[in-house]
Design an enzyme around this catalytic site. Structure first.
Site, PDB file in Angstrom:
ATOM      1  CB  SER A  41      -8.263   0.776   5.876  1.00  0.00           C
ATOM      2  OG  SER A  41      -9.003   1.757   6.060  1.00  0.00           O
ATOM      3  CE  LYS A  98      -3.799   1.744   2.839  1.00  0.00           C
ATOM      4  NZ  LYS A  98      -4.664   1.377   4.063  1.00  0.00           N
ATOM      5  CB  SER A 105      -7.584   3.342   3.087  1.00  0.00           C
ATOM      6  OG  SER A 105      -6.909   2.914   4.117  1.00  0.00           O
TER       7      SER A 105
END
Length: 396
Positions: free
Chosen positions: A139, A38, A115
């Site tokens: 997330s 990420k 996210s």
């Protein structure tokens, strides 16, 4: 060693500045596996964008890998670049105003969740074996549920956050997602310390169950029934008369204040363009006073003790991983806001308590991905994963 990027990004998971490959050690427990990170995790010599081009332009190139990237490379895994995150990780939707929305290959007409949107999309599509994500308010648990993959919210503080862009430090946890149980466990055995868990009780957290769609209920009941064959089963409303929306507000207030302490100066100085929903969260964060935050933190401490006392060292709780299946990509704002509020009420339980939560991938009767989670005692992460893998295999 860095090599050329060769992945065909069929799901719009990678950021433009994240197309690179770093080979892992020649030998190790994760040799042969490929992972993505990420775009909150530092990778030496490559920019960290945190989902926003202004962040990308105003921060120097990292000179060191984040702690988890370093450990995974040393364990033999190969890093296949960096993937999209919602801006500064302040969303569970999965749409980035600058880089777009990754595709949920398990349900292409539906959102991937965020996210950790790029992480889950890359994993669900089989483009990597696993991916680093984060979980602050849900997330990893939420996109894991939406896209039908395995995910973990670790015990808070168990895994290092060095070299990771923060959101709400008292809730931030670095973690990973994987498509299959074997890989998920293999990574856990590499990253997590040994743990033991000898559960005697199975808890159905009824107030979280009531927030989930009806199509989740058979899945929740199946998991709870299987656990209850060998454990003492009990249904309990974890938040009691106080209610989970009060708990959500405590999470939102305390987290928002922390977020503004971490990023308020940068936002005020550079005035980055955020997506409207994320911009409104930062506007709210700027308005939270220290007095309000202190009160929320005191309430968080009380809730943390309550939930940990409820589980003790011998209970496992069954909860939905999200309030709904993944919404359609065309869903409107009011529908999304309702789902987000209900999902945060579910996810705040483990977040406020700092406890581990494993989301297991299941399918509804219509064939849509839907996650069911186990919450365990603090530090039981690896044992909780092993229990979840065994349960999932038995139900399959």
């Amino acid at each position: 060693m860095t090599t050329d990027f060769s992945i065909q990004d069929s799901v719009n998971a990678w950021v433009p500045h994240g197309r690179f490959v770093i080979e892992g050690a020649s030998h190790g427990p994760l040799s042969g596996l490929r992972f993505a990170a990420k775009d909150l995790f530092d990778v030496a010599g490559h920019p960290t964008g945190a989902g926003n081009p202004v962040w990308l332009d105003t921060h120097a190139l990292p000179t060191r890998h984040s702690a988890l990237v370093e450990r995974l490379l040393a364990a033999g895994a190969t890093l296949a670049g960096k993937v999209i995150t919602d801006e500064l990780a302040y969303s569970i939707h999965g749409d980035n105003a600058h880089y777009g929305m990754p595709i949920n290959s398990a349900a292409p007409d539906r959102i991937p969740g965020g996210s950790s949107s790029g992480s889950v999309a890359a994993v669900a599509a089989g483009l990597v074996d696993f991916a680093l994500g984060t979980d602050t308010g849900g997330s990893t648990r939420v996109p894991g549920s939406y896209c039908g993959v395995w995910g973990l919210r670790p015990t808070h503080g168990l895994l290092p956050v060095d070299g990771l862009v923060p959101l709400h430090p008292a809730y931030d946890t670095p973690t990973w997602l994987a498509r299959d149980a074997r890989t998920f466990l293999r990574v856990g055995e590499t990253l997590l310390p040994p743990s033991s868990l000898s559960p005697q009780r199975a808890l159905a957290l009824s107030d979280t169950w009531s927030l989930a769609e009806e199509r989740f209920q058979p899945l929740l009941k199946n998991v709870f029934a299987l656990l209850s064959r060998s454990l003492r089963g009990e249904s309990v409303a974890v938040a009691g008369e106080e209610g989970l929306d009060a708990w959500r507000r405590i999470y939102v207030t305390s987290g928002a204040f922390e977020g503004w302490q971490a990023h308020g100066e940068w936002i005020s100085t550079h005035e980055p363009r955020f997506a409207p929903a994320i911009a409104s969260r930062w506007t709210h964060a700027a308005s939270v006073t220290a007095v309000q935050a202190d009160e929320a933190v005191a309430q968080r401490s009380r809730i943390r003790l309550h939930v940990r006392d409820l589980l003790g060292n011998d209970a496992v709780a069954v909860v939905p991983s999200a309030a709904s299946v993944a919404p359609l990509r065309s869903a409107g704002g009011a529908e999304i806001d309702d789902i987000r509020m209900r999902t945060l009420r579910i996810c705040c339980v483990a977040g406020l308590a700092g406890l581990p939560q494993v989301t297991m991938p299941f399918r509804t009767r219509e064939g849509l991905p839907a996650g069911v989670s186990l919450i365990g005692p603090a530090g039981s992460d690896l044992a909780l994963i092993r229990l979840a893998v065994a349960l999932h295999a038995a139900l399959a």
